[in-house]
Design an enzyme around this catalytic site. Structure first.
Site, mmCIF file in Angstrom:
data_model
loop_
_atom_site.group_PDB
_atom_site.id
_atom_site.type_symbol
_atom_site.label_atom_id
_atom_site.label_comp_id
_atom_site.label_asym_id
_atom_site.label_seq_id
_atom_site.Cartn_x
_atom_site.Cartn_y
_atom_site.Cartn_z
ATOM 1 C CG HIS A 193 25.807 13.437 25.365
ATOM 2 N ND1 HIS A 193 24.851 13.114 24.416
ATOM 3 C CD2 HIS A 193 25.266 14.415 26.136
ATOM 4 C CE1 HIS A 193 23.780 13.857 24.609
ATOM 5 N NE2 HIS A 193 23.997 14.654 25.642
ATOM 6 C CG HIS A 235 24.632 6.196 24.056
ATOM 7 N ND1 HIS A 235 24.556 6.271 22.691
ATOM 8 C CD2 HIS A 235 24.254 7.425 24.519
ATOM 9 C CE1 HIS A 235 24.158 7.481 22.330
ATOM 10 N NE2 HIS A 235 23.956 8.194 23.424
#
Length: 271
Positions: A193, A235
């Site tokens: 992303h 993440h």
């Protein structure tokens, strides 16, 4: 001579080491030596007899120590620095994962953060680019949209390949969603992303005429999309930062591979 013999006998009697209880210190008994030698011979024979019967795999396993039991006595400065930065990264990422689950401090805002992450997902961007490409009637618009589609496909494939190579897990044990499986975004490094948001923001800043407030909002959107992945626990911080760098490199690569209007028209006619 007769006088010297009594003197030597007297000296031998006065010497403490000549007593019976101390004789074993100077001259070991023969019986002990024989028992020790016989014990060694018996143990050697038993070892020789048991050696063929033992499994060679077991002998190898007993000789080789597992890696986790070995200790590095003189670690290098680079190794110490890398492990320290890695520990700081994991600790900070877990602290910033305030929406990792419903029980977290910001657990109620998890759905909103997930919605922000969807705005940087690859599937909606590819679908929107294809729809705009079908409805576009200008050559310049089709050229930009075809190169944007190329950049999105390149981002998905390259990020999926790097994640398969690194195979780094996130700070929290969170299963990827359905959209993540469709774009093969199942591991943590690098953050797909973040790379996509950085690449798209740089692409639009270069190829679209935007006012200054919109340009600022575009940069803030890319930052928020990357940071939202840390907040939901998918993440690490370094994954997002490396994703931003990787997205910029992808933009530079697309600029080098830029397809002309004629090439775009040929591809559209084939499609």
């Amino acid at each position: 001579m007769p006088a010297s013999q009594p003197r030597s006998r007297a000296r031998d009697r006065s010497n403490v080491l000549n007593r019976a209880e101390f004789l074993s210190l100077n001259q070991p008994l023969k019986g002990n030596q024989e028992s020790r030698s016989s014990g060694r011979k018996q143990s050697g024979q038993a070892g020789a007899a048991g050696a063929p019967s033992s499994n060679p795999k077991e002998r190898r396993q007993s000789q080789q120590l597992p890696e986790e039991d070995c200790m590095q006595l003189n670690p290098s400065f680079k190794g110490i620095a890398f492990n320290s930065l890695l520990a700081i990264d994991i600790c900070m990422s877990k602290r910033l994962g305030v929406c990792a689950n419903r029980a977290s401090s910001w657990g109620s805002a998890r759905s909103m953060i997930n919605l922000l992450g969807i705005t940087g997902h690859g599937i909606p961007w590819i679908a929107g680019t294809l729809i705009c490409l079908v409805k576009s009637s200008t050559l310049a618009g089709q050229e930009v949209l075809m190169n944007l589609l190329l950049a999105l496909l390149l981002d998905i494939m390259s990020v999926a390949g790097l994640q398969k190579l690194a195979k780094r897990k996130g700070p929290y044990d969170i299963n990827p969603g359905l959209l993540d499986y469709l774009t093969m975004d199942t591991y943590a490094f690098p953050a797909g992303h973040a790379s996509r948001a950085a690449m798209l923001s740089k692409f639009f800043l270069n190829h679209l005429v935007l006012a200054i407030p919109l340009r600022i909002l575009l940069v803030l959107w890319a930052f928020c999309v990357g940071f939202s992945r840390v907040m939901i626990g998918r993440h690490h911080i370094t994954d997002v930062l490396s994703g931003f760098v990787f997205g910029y490199l992808q933009f530079r690569l697309v600029e080098l591979m830029w397809m002309s209007s004629n090439t775009c028209q040929m591809l559209i006619s084939i499609w």
